[in-house]
Design an enzyme around this catalytic site. Structure first.
Site, mmCIF file in Angstrom:
data_model
loop_
_atom_site.group_PDB
_atom_site.id
_atom_site.type_symbol
_atom_site.label_atom_id
_atom_site.label_comp_id
_atom_site.label_asym_id
_atom_site.label_seq_id
_atom_site.Cartn_x
_atom_site.Cartn_y
_atom_site.Cartn_z
ATOM 1 N N TYR A 55 -7.458 17.790 -19.699
ATOM 2 C CA TYR A 55 -7.562 18.561 -18.453
ATOM 3 C C TYR A 55 -9.027 18.675 -18.062
ATOM 4 O O TYR A 55 -9.868 19.011 -18.907
ATOM 5 C CB TYR A 55 -6.989 19.971 -18.630
ATOM 6 C CG TYR A 55 -5.758 20.183 -17.800
ATOM 7 C CD1 TYR A 55 -5.801 20.017 -16.417
ATOM 8 C CD2 TYR A 55 -4.548 20.521 -18.384
ATOM 9 C CE1 TYR A 55 -4.669 20.186 -15.651
ATOM 10 C CE2 TYR A 55 -3.405 20.690 -17.616
ATOM 11 C CZ TYR A 55 -3.469 20.524 -16.255
ATOM 12 O OH TYR A 55 -2.354 20.681 -15.482
ATOM 13 N N GLU A 57 -10.233 20.139 -14.694
ATOM 14 C CA GLU A 57 -10.376 20.700 -13.339
ATOM 15 C C GLU A 57 -11.854 20.997 -13.070
ATOM 16 O O GLU A 57 -12.563 21.495 -13.942
ATOM 17 C CB GLU A 57 -9.556 21.983 -13.209
ATOM 18 C CG GLU A 57 -8.086 21.682 -13.035
ATOM 19 C CD GLU A 57 -7.236 22.924 -12.910
ATOM 20 O OE1 GLU A 57 -7.764 24.017 -12.660
ATOM 21 O OE2 GLU A 57 -6.007 22.779 -13.071
ATOM 22 N N ASP A 201 -9.510 5.330 7.141
ATOM 23 C CA ASP A 201 -8.689 5.076 5.954
ATOM 24 C C ASP A 201 -8.730 3.566 5.736
ATOM 25 O O ASP A 201 -8.076 2.814 6.449
ATOM 26 C CB ASP A 201 -7.267 5.571 6.226
ATOM 27 C CG ASP A 201 -6.316 5.271 5.073
ATOM 28 O OD1 ASP A 201 -6.654 4.455 4.204
ATOM 29 O OD2 ASP A 201 -5.224 5.867 5.069
ATOM 30 N N THR A 227 -7.297 3.574 -1.010
ATOM 31 C CA THR A 227 -6.563 3.490 -2.267
ATOM 32 C C THR A 227 -7.326 2.514 -3.142
ATOM 33 O O THR A 227 -8.086 1.670 -2.651
ATOM 34 C CB THR A 227 -5.124 2.999 -2.071
ATOM 35 O OG1 THR A 227 -5.141 1.889 -1.195
ATOM 36 C CG2 THR A 227 -4.240 4.080 -1.508
ATOM 37 N N LYS A 230 -4.945 -1.648 -3.937
ATOM 38 C CA LYS A 230 -4.531 -2.727 -3.026
ATOM 39 C C LYS A 230 -5.523 -3.885 -3.188
ATOM 40 O O LYS A 230 -5.635 -4.429 -4.272
ATOM 41 C CB LYS A 230 -4.451 -2.207 -1.595
ATOM 42 C CG LYS A 230 -3.374 -1.109 -1.419
ATOM 43 C CD LYS A 230 -3.146 -0.748 0.012
ATOM 44 C CE LYS A 230 -2.011 0.241 0.196
ATOM 45 N NZ LYS A 230 -2.438 1.649 0.162
ATOM 46 N N ARG A 236 -3.465 2.393 -9.699
ATOM 47 C CA ARG A 236 -2.870 3.119 -8.573
ATOM 48 C C ARG A 236 -3.608 4.445 -8.391
ATOM 49 O O ARG A 236 -3.711 5.236 -9.342
ATOM 50 C CB ARG A 236 -1.396 3.369 -8.891
ATOM 51 C CG ARG A 236 -0.560 3.910 -7.790
ATOM 52 C CD ARG A 236 0.874 3.509 -8.014
ATOM 53 N NE ARG A 236 0.988 2.067 -7.862
ATOM 54 C CZ ARG A 236 1.199 1.449 -6.690
ATOM 55 N NH1 ARG A 236 1.369 2.139 -5.586
ATOM 56 N NH2 ARG A 236 1.266 0.137 -6.635
HETATM 57 N N1 DSN Z 1 2.455 2.291 1.651
HETATM 58 C C1 DSN Z 1 1.243 1.539 1.767
HETATM 59 C C2 DSN Z 1 1.472 0.158 2.264
HETATM 60 O O1 DSN Z 1 2.381 -0.486 1.789
HETATM 61 O O2 DSN Z 1 0.747 -0.317 3.110
HETATM 62 C C3 DSN Z 1 0.212 2.275 2.573
HETATM 63 O O3 DSN Z 1 0.690 2.839 3.734
#
Ligand code: DSN
Length: 422
Positions: A55, A57, A201, A227, A230, A236
């Site tokens: 933990y 925080e 984003d 994110t 990707k 993730r």
């Molecule tokens: N859910 C993700 C995608 O597949 O693009 C992001 O929105």
């Protein structure tokens, strides 16, 4: 990577068997979901570490728990590497997902009930950019911009007018299904002119931006969320980079604003991935991602398929399945037929789609994952041929089976985790 030291197979044979099945599914099929990728074994090793027990925080040097002397160093490394990757002033690596990163950014930047102008999900935007059932759409007043009917690309003049009319508190840019470059310089100037803050984003394109293959939003935006799994090819999770004016507010919006203890094993894995992304090989990889998307686009265009906006500048393409030369099936049918042939895509709305989201008139195709396993131009050309055959003969089960066998044969030549035994 071996799991032989663990007792999972005997302790939980059901889950072990499912892990095995998923490993084989990934190895034996062609993954074209544009938001997926395959992390390195080093990233997975960090995720499967003792850091999951801790933990932490708070932030390095200011934690609410003892025993954080090691994880503090881990988090600092992750932050420094992320800042270097995007030439950013400040970084937060604690967000557990892109959606949570967006929640934190909006919490920091806009008062509840404030006005936000974002890209329409039906034109390629994101769910957490104001969908009425998403927390963003519940807590803020969203208006949405889309693409122009003729070009299927953002018309920045129209967007400027919309922003001046709507007077948002914040302009939000970024997309999940937009195959063209986003002009962040223009978007920033629109935000400034409308008196709005500017949030980007960059979840889908973070890897391309890190490699210098998509213009960076970082010099133009107040805050950028992303994110890490990707194109960036990490674990993730989510992350945020912010300007000097915003990093303090972002940190307190992430913790205690929207989450408690960060997933420190994932933070460690992010650090590993960021270090990988700083290597010259990562730029070569991203160049191949884009080249593969263009080869596949060309292969599909040559076979009569219509691509939204006519092509791609990045890692993804959107195929419109309608039209005089299209296969004339729905996105859902296309997804199922390709799945039967060992090729994974997702059905996707295309701009101005008359079909419902569970049916759709299009599919989204991305090249990050196949490029990681080593596919190049030759494999993309074969893929275009197979996809064309499957889409045009989606009910011919013998053909789907034949393509599936060819897909498996090709995949055996490009193992993703050759050393792994799950
Ligand atoms: N859910 C993700 C995608 O597949 O693009 C992001 O929105």
């Amino acid at each position: 990577m071996s799991l032989s030291a663990s007792n999972l197979p005997s302790q939980d044979p059901e889950i072990h068997q499912l892990l095995h099945q998923e490993w084989r599914r990934q190895e034996d099929g062609i993954e074209l979901i544009a938001s997926e990728n395959q992390t390195s074994p080093a990233v997975m090793q960090a995720m499967g570490s003792t850091l999951t027990n801790k933990y932490a925080e708070g932030y390095p040097g200011r934690r609410y728990y003892g025993g954080c002397e090691v994880v503090d160093q881990v988090e600092n490394l992750a932050k420094e590497r992320l800042k270097e990757l995007f030439q950013a002033y400040g970084a937060n690596v604690q967000c557990s997902s892109g959606s949570q990163a967006n929640q934190a950014a909006l919490l920091a930047m806009v008062k509840p009930g404030g006005k936000i102008l974002a890209m329409d999900l039906n034109h390629g935007g994101h769910l957490s950019h104001g969908h009425p059932k998403n927390a963003s759409g519940v807590f803020y007043q969203f208006a949405h911009y889309g693409v122009a009917a003729e070009t299927e690309q953002i018309d920045y003049d129209l967007l400027r007018q919309q922003a001046l009319d709507y007077q948002p508190d914040l302009l939000l840019a970024g997309a999940s299904a937009y195959p063209r470059f986003l002009d962040f310089e223009q978007l920033a100037s629109i935000a400034r002119e409308a008196g709005a803050l500017f949030l980007v984003d960059m979840a889908h394109i973070a890897g391309l931006v890190a490699a210098g293959l998509h213009p960076s939003p970082v010099p133009h935006a107040d805050v950028c969320t992303m994110t890490t799994h990707k194109t960036l090819r990490g674990p993730r999770g989510g992350a945020i980079v912010a300007s000097k004016d915003w990093i303090k507010a972002i940190n307190s919006a992430v913790f205690p604003g929207v989450q408690g203890g960060p997933l420190m094993h994932v933070v460690a894995a992010k650090a590993v991935a960021f270090a990988e992304a700083l290597q010259p090989e990562f730029r070569q990889y991203q160049k191949q991602v884009v080249a593969n998307a263009q080869t596949l686009a060309q292969g599909l265009l040559e076979r009569g398929h219509r691509l939204v906006s006519g092509g791609t500048d990045n890692h993804l393409l959107l195929v419109d399945l309608r039209g005089p030369k299209g296969p004339g099936i729905s996105g859902a049918q296309a997804e199922d037929a390709l799945h039967a042939a060992g090729i994974t895509v997702n059905k996707n709305l295309i701009p101005f789609d008359p079909a419902k989201p569970m049916l759709t008139s299009g599919i989204r195709i991305g090249t990050p994952a196949v490029t990681t396993r080593g596919f190049g131009a030759e494999e993309m050309q074969r893929l275009a041929e197979w996809m064309d055959a499957v889409l045009r003969h989606s009910e011919d089960t013998a053909l789907l089976k034949q393509v599936r066998m060819q897909v498996e044969e090709l995949c055996r030549q490009f193992p993703i985790y050759p050393e792994m035994e799950v």
